[in-house]
Design an enzyme around this catalytic site. Structure first.
Site, PDB file in Angstrom:
ATOM      1  CE1 TYR A  47      -8.105   0.431   1.663  1.00 16.61           C
ATOM      2  CE2 TYR A  47      -5.402   0.358   1.158  1.00 16.61           C
ATOM      3  CZ  TYR A  47      -6.853   0.048   1.129  1.00 16.61           C
ATOM      4  OH  TYR A  47      -7.063  -1.348   0.166  1.00 16.61           O
ATOM      5  N   GLY A  48      -5.635   6.420   3.695  1.00 14.49           N
ATOM      6  CA  GLY A  48      -5.168   7.541   4.524  1.00 14.49           C
ATOM      7  C   GLY A  48      -5.771   9.036   4.136  1.00 14.49           C
TER       8      GLY A  48
ATOM      9  N   GLY B 283      -4.690  -8.067  -1.387  1.00 18.02           N
ATOM     10  CA  GLY B 283      -4.856  -9.004  -1.418  1.00 18.02           C
ATOM     11  C   GLY B 283      -6.588  -8.870  -1.028  1.00 18.02           C
TER      12      GLY B 283
ATOM     13  CB  VAL C 201       4.775  16.362  -2.498  1.00 13.90           C
ATOM     14  CG1 VAL C 201       5.670  17.056  -1.474  1.00 13.90           C
ATOM     15  CG2 VAL C 201       3.401  16.427  -3.385  1.00 13.90           C
TER      16      VAL C 201
ATOM     17  CD  GLU D 244      -2.321 -12.835   3.490  1.00 13.73           C
ATOM     18  OE1 GLU D 244      -2.866 -12.001   4.285  1.00 13.73           O
ATOM     19  OE2 GLU D 244      -2.227 -12.671   1.839  1.00 13.73           O
TER      20      GLU D 244
ATOM     21  CG  HIS E  31       1.233  -5.927   5.990  1.00 11.80           C
ATOM     22  ND1 HIS E  31       0.396  -7.146   6.946  1.00 11.80           N
ATOM     23  CD2 HIS E  31       0.404  -5.609   4.891  1.00 11.80           C
ATOM     24  CE1 HIS E  31      -0.507  -7.846   5.821  1.00 11.80           C
ATOM     25  NE2 HIS E  31      -0.828  -6.895   4.341  1.00 11.80           N
TER      26      HIS E  31
ATOM     27  N   GLY F  26      -0.407   4.649   7.437  1.00 10.03           N
ATOM     28  CA  GLY F  26      -0.119   3.568   7.651  1.00 10.03           C
ATOM     29  C   GLY F  26       1.259   4.262   8.798  1.00 10.03           C
TER      30      GLY F  26
ATOM     31  CG  ASN G 174      -4.235  -9.309   6.049  1.00  6.50           C
ATOM     32  OD1 ASN G 174      -4.371  -9.717   6.767  1.00  6.50           O
ATOM     33  ND2 ASN G 174      -3.044  -9.545   5.182  1.00  6.50           N
TER      34      ASN G 174
HETATM   35  P1  FAD Z   1      -0.698   4.194   0.681  1.00  9.22           P
HETATM   36  O1  FAD Z   1      -2.190   2.414   0.603  1.00  9.22           O
HETATM   37  O2  FAD Z   1       0.383   3.155   0.923  1.00  9.22           O
HETATM   38  O3  FAD Z   1      -1.040   5.635  -0.293  1.00  9.22           O
HETATM   39  C1  FAD Z   1      -0.338   6.223  -0.490  1.00  9.22           C
HETATM   40  C2  FAD Z   1       0.225   6.806  -1.505  1.00  9.22           C
HETATM   41  O4  FAD Z   1       0.977   7.924  -1.817  1.00  9.22           O
HETATM   42  C3  FAD Z   1       0.310   5.991  -3.217  1.00  9.22           C
HETATM   43  O5  FAD Z   1      -0.354   5.882  -3.789  1.00  9.22           O
HETATM   44  C4  FAD Z   1       1.760   6.430  -3.329  1.00  9.22           C
HETATM   45  O6  FAD Z   1       2.151   6.339  -4.969  1.00  9.22           O
HETATM   46  C5  FAD Z   1       1.740   7.732  -3.290  1.00  9.22           C
HETATM   47  N1  FAD Z   1       3.043   9.044  -2.796  1.00  9.22           N
HETATM   48  C6  FAD Z   1       3.669   8.294  -2.459  1.00  9.22           C
HETATM   49  N2  FAD Z   1       4.742   9.448  -1.480  1.00  9.22           N
HETATM   50  C7  FAD Z   1       4.376  10.279  -2.460  1.00  9.22           C
HETATM   51  C8  FAD Z   1       4.476  11.980  -2.823  1.00  9.22           C
HETATM   52  N3  FAD Z   1       5.991  12.252  -2.510  1.00  9.22           N
HETATM   53  N4  FAD Z   1       4.112  12.750  -3.740  1.00  9.22           N
HETATM   54  C9  FAD Z   1       2.676  12.159  -3.988  1.00  9.22           C
HETATM   55  N5  FAD Z   1       1.449  10.975  -3.879  1.00  9.22           N
HETATM   56  C10 FAD Z   1       2.992   9.953  -2.981  1.00  9.22           C
HETATM   57  N6  FAD Z   1      -3.343  -4.766   3.801  1.00  9.22           N
HETATM   58  C11 FAD Z   1      -4.679  -5.297   4.018  1.00  9.22           C
HETATM   59  O7  FAD Z   1      -5.538  -4.980   4.500  1.00  9.22           O
HETATM   60  N7  FAD Z   1      -4.964  -6.117   3.073  1.00  9.22           N
HETATM   61  C12 FAD Z   1      -4.664  -6.922   2.402  1.00  9.22           C
HETATM   62  O8  FAD Z   1      -5.047  -7.363   1.064  1.00  9.22           O
HETATM   63  C13 FAD Z   1      -2.998  -6.584   1.498  1.00  9.22           C
HETATM   64  N8  FAD Z   1      -2.669  -7.439   0.079  1.00  9.22           N
HETATM   65  C14 FAD Z   1      -1.895  -6.318   0.143  1.00  9.22           C
HETATM   66  C15 FAD Z   1      -0.682  -6.769  -0.351  1.00  9.22           C
HETATM   67  C16 FAD Z   1       0.462  -6.528  -1.686  1.00  9.22           C
HETATM   68  C17 FAD Z   1       1.161  -6.798  -2.410  1.00  9.22           C
HETATM   69  C18 FAD Z   1       0.369  -4.906  -0.944  1.00  9.22           C
HETATM   70  C19 FAD Z   1       2.116  -4.268  -1.773  1.00  9.22           C
HETATM   71  C20 FAD Z   1       0.112  -4.177   0.873  1.00  9.22           C
HETATM   72  C21 FAD Z   1      -1.210  -5.237   1.019  1.00  9.22           C
HETATM   73  N9  FAD Z   1      -2.318  -4.382   2.180  1.00  9.22           N
HETATM   74  C22 FAD Z   1      -2.821  -5.499   2.271  1.00  9.22           C
HETATM   75  C23 FAD Z   1      -1.300  -3.604   2.636  1.00  9.22           C
HETATM   76  C24 FAD Z   1      -1.879  -2.303   2.170  1.00  9.22           C
HETATM   77  O9  FAD Z   1      -2.566  -1.803   0.824  1.00  9.22           O
HETATM   78  C25 FAD Z   1      -1.660  -1.149   2.547  1.00  9.22           C
HETATM   79  O10 FAD Z   1      -1.038  -1.462   4.168  1.00  9.22           O
HETATM   80  C26 FAD Z   1      -2.015   0.427   2.905  1.00  9.22           C
HETATM   81  O11 FAD Z   1      -1.946   0.664   1.129  1.00  9.22           O
HETATM   82  C27 FAD Z   1      -1.277   1.792   3.141  1.00  9.22           C
HETATM   83  O12 FAD Z   1      -2.299   2.830   3.377  1.00  9.22           O
HETATM   84  P2  FAD Z   1      -1.998   4.732   2.679  1.00  9.22           P
HETATM   85  O13 FAD Z   1      -3.054   4.770   3.642  1.00  9.22           O
HETATM   86  O14 FAD Z   1      -1.017   4.272   4.638  1.00  9.22           O
HETATM   87  O15 FAD Z   1      -1.190   4.777   2.153  1.00  9.22           O
END
Ligand code: FAD
Length: 503
Positions: A15-16, A115, A245, A356, A441, A469, A479
């Site tokens: 997301y970020g 989800g 990375v 939920e 989370h 996050g 969530n």
């Molecule tokens: P992420 O979405 O975790 O993305 C980080 C990315 O960076 C990943 O693709 C990873 O592979 C990549 N990465 C990591 N390290 C490296 C590296 N060193 N080099 C290159 N790439 C790298 N949240 C909700 O709001 N609603 C929901 O219904 C919900 N359900 C969920 C159900 C499940 C099963 C899971 C696992 C999570 C759920 N979440 C839900 C949580 C939500 O998905 C996360 O909070 C969100 O994805 C976090 O976003 P982010 O931008 O922090 O990083």
């Protein structure tokens, strides 16, 4: 081999990261995104991109030889999991002793496996969690922007009352209401119109075909269809998949040098390349971004990083539990994989709980009601660098999850006593009723205003930013992805206005 250069680099594609890349690309800044997981756009031999929860295969999980579903058992039988071939699958479970963290791997990060519940936190709670962020601006501008970009939609409440897909949620709702608790519909980035057509047999099934944590073949507006598509559409953003990375260092001129390990889908290392950049954005998620900075500090590559790096991590108070329904309270064999309802007791001054109502998409009557409860657990973990493993390891003890159990237990004890029901003790591999040894989370590690300034600029370094996050101090009360998205929009707007040379 000369190092490749890109004016801006975004690590990760969750997301970020996706928000940041779109805004950089729109401002004309050439940007490379680096993602350790694969691009999920090609069907396998069965014609599908992802496998489902009933017959998971190697696409399901990240380099492991057996799937590790959160519901470990049913009637104590190990029927949820399968032996698989190690592969760059879409869901990872990162184990740190007493705590396991589920994360998405692939272009789209967590959006591929989650989800789809798109929940904006209660304003008063957001103000408590991030008091230095202007809530007026967030609720007036950035939360609406995030929801509109993510494609958040609402269920048709008349359809909800009569459809088969949410019979399980109606059964749980009745039990909650009988105990005096209120429930609330939950917005989603799964297309509810598509789901309705699934139930009517008009389109291929996804949410109604036990697809969720190992990816959805249809219906879900994951980031590859929203922010990332728009980012690539600017013509300034490219995505390199299967590129992890490993290290970040600063060069004499202040720019950053990354070492990037490329693998194939079977995990063979193809090469380790160098990439340099002026503006570096960490969007690798709470675990990924925190590990990169803890490693960089403790190996001396970014020695000015402070003590706050690796601190302030929390589980968003996650705890999972099941209740046994009365025999006559059938939930039916069809359960949508996407939750649409929650028990909202967040206003409780002592034990706030937002639970939920989760599906058990087993394809048969389960007589079970499942919940993922979010609680206000004040416990925090931290990350320590382990040189031998070259890994940042989360320090978290099982008893730190106890406040989550205590809060959930108070609410569900009441629901059980009023309804004459009991907990399920067969779902988590042993006889426990509450599972607090995993989280969906992960939040924190590089907390806003602590490890970074109030816009995600890492303290001690110029042009180094956190976007994901890891900025949120362990809890959002709902969530988290809408909060992560909105905060990233707010931060990159400021950074583009003040820091980045656009041409
Ligand atoms: P992420 O979405 O975790 O993305 C980080 C990315 O960076 C990943 O693709 C990873 O592979 C990549 N990465 C990591 N390290 C490296 C590296 N060193 N080099 C290159 N790439 C790298 N949240 C909700 O709001 N609603 C929901 O219904 C919900 N359900 C969920 C159900 C499940 C099963 C899971 C696992 C999570 C759920 N979440 C839900 C949580 C939500 O998905 C996360 O909070 C969100 O994805 C976090 O976003 P982010 O931008 O922090 O990083």
């Amino acid at each position: 081999q000369a190092a490749e250069h890109s004016p801006a680099v975004v690590i990760g594609t969750g997301y970020g990261a996706a928000v940041t890349a779109l805004r950089l690309g729109s401002a004309g800044v050439p940007t490379v995104m680096l993602e350790m997981g694969r691009l999920w756009n090609t069907p396998a031999e069965d014609g599908k991109i992802f496998s489902d929860m009933l017959a998971p295969d190697r696409r399901a999980m990240w380099f492991t030889d057996r799937t590790e579903a959160p519901l470990a058992s049913f009637l104590w039988l190990d029927i949820a999991n399968r032996d698989i071939e190690p592969y760059a699958g879409v869901l990872d479970r990162v184990d740190y002793g007493d705590m396991s963290v589920y994360v998405g791997r692939g272009v789209g990060g967590g959006s591929l496996v989650n989800g789809a519940m798109a929940v904006t936190p209660k304003r008063w709670y957001f103000e408590q969690v991030l008091p230095e962020v202007d809530a007026e601006e967030m609720y007036g501008r950035y939360f609406p922007l995030a929801n509109s970009m993510l494609g958040t939609n609402h269920i048709d409440e008349d359809w909800f009352e009569t459809c088969d897909s949410y019979q399980f949620a109606r059964v749980s709702r009745a039990a909650a209401h009988k105990a005096g608790y209120k429930t609330t519909f939950v917005p989603s980035v799964y297309d509810f119109d598509y789901m309705r057509r699934e139930e009517n047999g008009l389109v291929p099934r996804s949410a109604l075909a036990s697809e969720v944590i190992y990816g959805n073949n249809h219906g879900k507006r994951s980031l590859d269809q929203t922010y990332l598509a728009a980012a690539v559409g600017t013509g300034n953003v490219t995505i390199q998949a299967l590129s992890e990375v490993r290290d970040i260092a600063q060069q004499q001129d202040g720019s950053y040098a990354l070492s990037v390990r490329r693998i194939d889908e079977l995990g063979n290392v193809l090469d380790v390349r160098q990439l340099t950049t002026e503006y570096l954005f960490l969007g690798a998620g709470s675990l990924g971004s925190t590990e990169l900075l803890v490693r960089a500090r403790d190996t001396g590559k970014l020695p000015n990083l402070g003590e706050a790096v690796g601190e302030g991590w929390g589980t968003n108070g996650n705890v999972m539990l099941g209740r046994a329904n009365h025999v006559q309270d059938l939930v039916g064999p069809l359960e949508s994989g996407m939750p649409a309802l929650g028990i909202d007791a967040w206003e409780d001054p002592v034990n706030p709980v937002f639970a939920e109502i989760a599906p058990v998409p087993a394809g048969l009557e389960t007589w079970a009601s499942l919940y993922l409860a979010i609680t206000r657990n004040p416990e925090r973990g931290s990350f320590r660098y382990e040189p031998g493993a070259d890994r940042a390891v989360l320090q978290w003890r099982e008893e730190q999850g106890q406040p989550s159990i205590d809060a959930a237990k108070q609410l569900f004890d009441r629901i059980n006593s009023v309804n004459g029901t009991s907990y399920r003790y067969d779902l988590f591999g042993d006889t426990r009723a509450f599972e607090n040894r995993f989280t969906y989370h992960p939040l924190g590690g590089l907390v806003l205003g602590e490890a970074t300034d109030l816009y995600g600029r890492v303290k001690g370094y110029r042009n180094l930013y956190v976007t994901d996050g890891s900025l949120i101090p362990g809890s959002t009360g709902v969530n988290p992805f809408v909060t992560i998205t909105a905060l990233a929009e707010r931060n990159i707007a400021r950074v583009l206005a003040e820091d980045v040379r656009t041409r």
